[in-house]
Motif scaffolding. Structure first.
Motif, short mmCIF file in Angstrom:
data_model
loop_
_atom_site.label_atom_id
_atom_site.label_comp_id
_atom_site.label_asym_id
_atom_site.label_seq_id
_atom_site.Cartn_x
_atom_site.Cartn_y
_atom_site.Cartn_z
N VAL A 1 0.85 -1.19 0.00
CA VAL A 1 0.00 0.00 0.00
C VAL A 1 0.89 1.24 0.00
O VAL A 1 1.77 1.38 0.86
CB VAL A 1 -0.94 0.02 1.22
CG1 VAL A 1 -1.77 1.31 1.23
CG2 VAL A 1 -1.85 -1.20 1.21
N ASP A 2 0.66 2.14 -0.98
CA ASP A 2 1.42 3.39 -1.06
C ASP A 2 0.78 4.44 -0.16
O ASP A 2 -0.45 4.62 -0.18
CB ASP A 2 1.46 3.90 -2.50
CG ASP A 2 2.39 3.07 -3.37
OD1 ASP A 2 3.16 2.28 -2.81
OD2 ASP A 2 2.33 3.21 -4.60
N GLN A 3 1.62 5.16 0.60
CA GLN A 3 1.14 6.24 1.46
C GLN A 3 2.14 7.38 1.43
O GLN A 3 3.35 7.15 1.49
CB GLN A 3 0.97 5.75 2.91
CG GLN A 3 0.03 4.57 3.07
CD GLN A 3 -0.08 4.13 4.51
OE1 GLN A 3 -0.50 4.90 5.38
NE2 GLN A 3 0.29 2.89 4.79
N PHE A 4 1.63 8.60 1.37
CA PHE A 4 2.52 9.76 1.40
C PHE A 4 2.91 10.02 2.86
O PHE A 4 2.07 9.97 3.76
CB PHE A 4 1.83 10.99 0.82
CG PHE A 4 2.77 12.11 0.50
CD1 PHE A 4 3.51 12.09 -0.68
CD2 PHE A 4 2.97 13.16 1.37
CE1 PHE A 4 4.41 13.11 -0.98
CE2 PHE A 4 3.85 14.18 1.09
CZ PHE A 4 4.57 14.15 -0.10
N ALA A 5 4.20 10.27 3.08
CA ALA A 5 4.69 10.40 4.45
C ALA A 5 5.84 11.39 4.51
O ALA A 5 6.47 11.72 3.50
CB ALA A 5 5.13 9.05 5.01
N ARG A 6 6.10 11.84 5.72
CA ARG A 6 7.27 12.68 5.98
C ARG A 6 8.28 11.88 6.79
O ARG A 6 7.94 11.32 7.83
CB ARG A 6 6.85 13.93 6.75
CG ARG A 6 8.01 14.88 7.08
CD ARG A 6 7.53 16.06 7.90
NE ARG A 6 8.61 16.98 8.19
CZ ARG A 6 8.49 18.04 9.01
NH1 ARG A 6 7.33 18.28 9.59
NH2 ARG A 6 9.52 18.83 9.23
#
Length: 482
Positions: free
Chosen positions: A75-80
């Protein structure tokens, strides 16, 4: 506060511990234990992977702060991501930035853009707090100001951090000291010092949220303008010569038996960081190679020369995946200090022209026109040049009657119009399908569609499109020049 996941790394940047918060925020990440940190980055975020690899390759103890797409449990997730060094190990704090308007995501992206402006600017830039203390400055500011102690000793750049700017200013900068003390909202002055004329612009930044005031100063050397103009003329002449040289290296590909090949190549600055090659191997297999070096202009062009030289040494390797592995090892072993990093893809067309075997290294997937549809192959693999020992996935597909095979660099899909909207894969695929339906060269049609979409908005990346089609497929004469 916002939920933060924590990853503990060993000295080799491998994940050794994953805390419960990370599992809670991003899902079960047990499979990441023992993996290199860069395996956390999604295969679809090639720019994020290259950015992380570059920061790790040049790491000198600073905090690494990046916004990118990670993959946990497919699962792709945008993160810092924020990486800090603790003793001989590393800790990474990961914060989810999913959802429109997420404050962490917005701040992380803005910070990366600001840091990019600071690094690339030809002007000296310094940011002061309300007390006149230096918060941040770029190298150009340090070079232009030439700070010295009262005894005439030149200060180091590190000596500026945390110092009050006025305490560093010598007598010729008295006018600047007075303007800063007056607290003007905006000002512009010229200062003559050491046969140079410096222009200094100041602007007060009022921060309502922090109830504070910061001051932004821009410094330019006006005496350099004429020198720059003369130097630019020489550089332009050198660029034109370099462009001729690069185009001779990227000579128009010859057409193998039974296949037609067209190349569309548009560098951003006369020379660029895109590279391609077409070769016929023993046994009749046609091998296509395309690569995209990080950066633009002369630096990227020099990288392509190194990549091309090393590729020529390994391009007869048995399979596409093995070829990328061999190329990566040569680049990493022979040019480590140059930090040459790039994405790449290789496609082998079997002698019967039915079987396509390919491998990718963080590069856009090959596209096939088949039964009047544009089919996007799988993509993946790490960027090349970041570290040794990398492996690259390999796939095989069979088509009885394909009409076209297209390899591109990411400059097409990632081009943005004046509203900041990307051209995108869907428009790219539509332009390819339209070209095929009308029997027109794909490269010409895609460029025309892209130019119409951008209107007056300039490109921000090099463009390369390599088109292969069976000889029986009708194509009008290409208008695009290589």
């Amino acid at each position: 506060g916002l939920p933060l996941g924590r990853l503990d790394l060993d000295a080799e940047m491998r994940i050794v511990e994953i805390d419960d918060a990370f599992h809670h925020v991003f899902g079960d990440a047990t499979s990441l234990r023992g993996q290199p940190l860069d395996m956390l980055v999604s295969e679809r975020d090639s720019r994020g992977a290259v950015a992380l690899a570059g920061r790790l390759n040049r790491y000198h103890g600073e905090v690494i702060d990046l916004a990118l797409t990670i993959r946990v449990n497919a699962v792709d997730q945008f993160a810092r991501l924020r990486l800090v060094k603790v003793d001989d190990r590393f800790v990474v704090y990961v914060e989810s930035a999913e959802g429109a308007g997420h404050a962490s995501r917005d701040l992380a992206v803005l910070r990366q853009r600001w840091d990019g402006v600071m690094r690339r600017s030809d002007e000296g830039i310094v940011l002061l707090d309300s007390e006149g203390t230096i918060l941040q400055h770029n190298v150009r500011f340090f070079e232009l100001m030439r700070f010295r102690t009262a005894h005439g000793v030149t200060l180091t750049e590190d000596a500026l951090n945390g110092r009050q700017l006025t305490s560093l200013l010598s007598r010729p900068f008295a006018a600047l000291r007075d303007r800063l003390a007056a607290g003007e909202d905006e000002f512009a002055i010229e200062i003559v010092i050491e046969n140079r004329t410096l222009e200094v612009e100041g602007r007060m930044l009022r921060l309502a949220a922090q109830r504070g005031v910061e001051t932004l100063l821009l410094v330019r050397d006006l005496s350099e303008r004429q020198q720059i103009a003369a130097r630019d003329a020489v550089i332009q002449a050198d660029l034109e010569q370099a462009a001729l040289f690069q185009r001779s290296v990227l000579a128009r590909a010859s057409n193998p038996s039974g296949l037609g090949i067209d190349v569309t190549y548009r560098p951003l600055q006369g020379v660029g960081g895109d590279l391609y090659d077409v070769a016929v191997l023993d046994g009749g297999t046609v091998r296509l190679f395309i690569a995209d070096a990080t950066g633009h202009g002369m630096t990227a062009a020099l990288s392509t020369m190194l990549i091309k030289t090393e590729y020529d040494m390994v391009k007869a390797t048995a399979t596409p995946g093995a070829t990328l592995m061999a190329l990566n090892e040569r680049i990493f072993r022979n040019h480590t200090k140059l930090a040459v990093m790039f994405t790449a893809a290789i496609v082998d067309i079997a002698p019967d022209h039915r079987t396509l075997t390919y491998s990718c290294g963080a590069h856009p997937a090959p596209l096939v026109v088949h039964a009047d549809r544009v089919i996007e192959f799988e993509e993946g693999g790490p960027p090349l040049g970041a570290r040794g020992g990398l492996k690259f996935p390999e796939w095989t597909s069979t088509f009885d009657h394909w009409q076209g095979l297209v390899l591109v660099t990411d400059g097409f899909a990632e081009a943005r119009n004046s509203r900041g909207e990307m051209f995108g894969d869907a428009r790219l695929h539509a332009a390819i399908a339209d070209a095929d339906a009308r029997g027109r060269p794909i490269g010409t049609t895609v460029l025309s569609s892209l130019d119409t979409y951008l209107q007056t908005q300039p490109l921000t990346d090099d463009l390369t499109l390599l088109e292969v089609h069976p000889r029986g497929i009708r194509r009008l004469t290409a208008e695009a020049t290589q």
